[in-house]
Design a protein around this motif. Structure first.
Motif, PDB file in Angstrom:
ATOM      1  N   ARG A  99       0.605  -1.190  -0.074  1.00 58.03           N
ATOM      2  CA  ARG A  99       0.014  -0.192  -0.058  1.00 58.03           C
ATOM      3  C   ARG A  99       0.812   1.219  -0.072  1.00 58.03           C
ATOM      4  N   VAL A 100       0.448   2.461  -0.293  1.00 59.72           N
ATOM      5  CA  VAL A 100       1.088   3.582  -0.581  1.00 59.72           C
ATOM      6  C   VAL A 100       0.959   4.385   0.872  1.00 59.72           C
ATOM      7  N   LEU A 101       1.931   4.499   1.295  1.00 58.77           N
ATOM      8  CA  LEU A 101       1.844   5.406   2.553  1.00 58.77           C
ATOM      9  C   LEU A 101       1.518   6.737   2.413  1.00 58.77           C
ATOM     10  N   PRO A 102       1.335   7.785   3.491  1.00 60.34           N
ATOM     11  CA  PRO A 102       0.797   9.118   3.317  1.00 60.34           C
ATOM     12  C   PRO A 102       2.085  10.012   2.703  1.00 60.34           C
ATOM     13  N   ASN A 103       3.367   9.516   2.744  1.00 59.48           N
ATOM     14  CA  ASN A 103       4.442  10.304   2.194  1.00 59.48           C
ATOM     15  C   ASN A 103       4.756   9.863   0.909  1.00 59.48           C
ATOM     16  N   GLY A 104       3.825   8.933   0.411  1.00 59.79           N
ATOM     17  CA  GLY A 104       4.130   8.469  -1.084  1.00 59.79           C
ATOM     18  C   GLY A 104       5.095   7.132  -1.213  1.00 59.79           C
ATOM     19  N   SER A 105       5.782   6.874  -0.046  1.00 62.84           N
ATOM     20  CA  SER A 105       6.442   5.607  -0.104  1.00 62.84           C
ATOM     21  C   SER A 105       5.557   4.340  -0.034  1.00 62.84           C
ATOM     22  N   LEU A 106       6.011   3.077  -0.750  1.00 64.34           N
ATOM     23  CA  LEU A 106       5.494   2.083  -0.854  1.00 64.34           C
ATOM     24  C   LEU A 106       5.936   0.970   0.262  1.00 64.34           C
ATOM     25  N   LEU A 107       4.824   0.572   0.996  1.00 62.48           N
ATOM     26  CA  LEU A 107       5.119  -0.336   2.060  1.00 62.48           C
ATOM     27  C   LEU A 107       4.653  -1.784   1.680  1.00 62.48           C
ATOM     28  N   LEU A 108       5.751  -2.675   1.844  1.00 63.94           N
ATOM     29  CA  LEU A 108       5.419  -4.236   1.760  1.00 63.94           C
ATOM     30  C   LEU A 108       5.447  -4.826   3.080  1.00 63.94           C
ATOM     31  N   PRO A 109       4.422  -5.019   3.834  1.00 63.54           N
ATOM     32  CA  PRO A 109       4.351  -5.566   5.396  1.00 63.54           C
ATOM     33  C   PRO A 109       5.176  -6.749   5.379  1.00 63.54           C
ATOM     34  N   ALA A 110       5.438  -7.670   4.606  1.00 62.36           N
ATOM     35  CA  ALA A 110       5.986  -8.777   4.852  1.00 62.36           C
ATOM     36  C   ALA A 110       6.584  -9.190   3.277  1.00 62.36           C
TER      37      ALA A 110
END
Length: 431
Positions: free
Chosen positions: A76-87
């Motif tokens: 998912r895309v975080l508020p600062n625009g970065s992309l997060l892959l939880p695992a």
């Protein structure tokens, strides 16, 4: 609530800052979170940016944006625009791209090539991994998942020359990347040509681990007159530099070279197939075919419910065992072949002229005819001898009759001669 969620995301961003990767080629440890920074993205919403992903989880490029929802909890895309892959998983290997437009209208692009590794591996491939804020870059290890040695399942023990036959199925499980399987014959690579050599391959990927299972089925048509025991082997190649291939234990099936079909013979013991009640009859089916084929038995044109065997034993023969027997030879490459018929008959004790069984139904008639002819000739000879004996006896009697008559006449003559002197003397001495 929206503000609270945004605050939590910002806290997550700062806590994972050490996992933010800015290099183009990056590595990530399986099972841990990964944050990819989008260069040039505005730090505060609203943001004009989009992420494109092309990984093992996507069939093509997938687009994510801040306005879109999370993608199946994968990214998912975080508020600062970065992309997060939880695992991070094995299937997350691939390419990640971000295109952002700043508030001043300047456009920036970020490209990442992500590879994953297992904890505790020791291979280094030159990617930069930032441990924490302010720390110096260090070399991050990346290691593929190498499966155990491949295995040939369902190996063939025999092959037939000139006939397409399955050699076996080579299986490799739990590898990453997928790698390749290959076959060898007597140490030389086997190249599928769709004629004498064909290979059916199948690749499956585990939905959770992302590891690959490979299968390769080999079918060959051995040449006639070739090696009787060829050696087939299978190997797995990881497809990575400086990685040796893994080899399955070889197999050596036997190759049968079928010879032209010869005549099938059916031998009966006792010879002729005629036996007294309670006797034993042995039928033996002889076939020159190689390999030894399966042999089935028939009586009066109906298959007998017996296991395949080249010998049929009939103990304590009775009237129910009489009939026409034959054997059927099953050739896998030529089709069935039936022997001539042999007749089995039961002869009561004391009967003269035992008739014999006949091959093909004609031997019995021929033998009976021969015995009839011989019996007729013997009877004729006996009658002829009796007639001749009676004739000779009659001729002997005829010969004895004249001899007796002559003797009687001679006796009579002698008596007459003796009577005449006596009469003369009598007459001379009279008065």
């Amino acid at each position: 609530m929206a503000a609270g969620a945004a605050a939590r995301d910002w806290v997550l961003v700062f806590s994972l800052w050490g996992a933010v990767v800015g290099a183009q080629n990056i590595t990530a440890r399986i099972g841990e979170p990964l944050v990819l920074n989008c260069k040039g993205a505005p730090k505060k919403p609203p943001q004009q940016l989009e992420w494109k992903l092309n990984t093992g989880r996507t069939e093509a490029w997938k687009v994510l944006s801040p306005q879109g929802g999370p993608w199946d909890s994968v990214a998912r895309v975080l508020p600062n625009g970065s992309l997060l892959l939880p695992a991070v998983g094995v299937q997350d290997e691939g390419t990640f791209r971000c295109r952002a437009t700043s508030r001043s209208g300047k456009e920036a692009k970020s490209n990442y090539r992500v590879r994953v590794y297992r904890k505790g591996s020791g291979d280094f491939h030159g990617a930069t991994f930032i441990k924490g804020k302010g720390s110096s870059p260090s070399r991050a290890p990346w290691s593929p998942e190498i499966p155990g040695k491949p295995e040939i399942v369902d190996p063939a023990s025999e092959l037939k020359a000139g006939v397409p036959s399955k050699v076996g199925t080579c299986v490799s499980e739990g590898g990453y990347p997928a790698g390749t399987l290959s076959w060898h014959l007597d140490g030389k690579p086997l190249i599928p040509d769709g004629k004498g050599v064909s290979v059916k391959e199948q690749t499956r990927r585990h939905p959770e681990t992302g590891l690959f299972t490979l299968q390769s089925e080999l079918v060959v048509t051995p040449a006639q007159g070739g090696a009787p025991h060829p050696t087939f082997s299978c190997s797995f190649s990881p497809g990575l530099p400086r990685r040796r291939a893994l080899h399955a234990p070889p197999i050596k099936p036997r190759v049968w070279d079928p010879v032209p079909l010869g005549e099938v013979r059916l031998v009966v013991e006792p010879e002729g197939g005629a036996v007294a009640p309670g006797g034993t009859v042995t039928l033996t089916c002889e076939s020159p075919a190689q390999p030894p084929p399966q042999i089935h038995w028939m009586k009066d044109g109906v298959a007998l419910p017996l296991p395949p065997s080249p010998v049929l034993l009939l103990p304590e023969v009775g009237p129910q065992d009489q009939g026409a027997y034959s054997c059927v030879v099953a050739h896998p490459s030529h089709g069935p072949q039936e022997s001539p018929v042999v007749s089995i008959s039961v002869i009561e004790t004391g009967e003269e002229g035992l008739t014999a069984g006949s091959a093909g139904g004609s031997g019995l008639g021929t033998l009976a005819l021969a015995l009839g002819i011989l019996g007729g000739l013997g009877t004729a000879a006996l009658l002829f001898g009796v007639v001749m004996w009676q004739r000779r006896r009659r001729q002997g009697v005829e010969r004895k009759v004249p001899e007796n008559q002559e003797e009687e006449e001679e006796e009579r003559a002698e008596l007459n001669q003796s009577e005449e002197p006596e009469a003369a003397e009598h007459n001379a001495g009279g008065p």
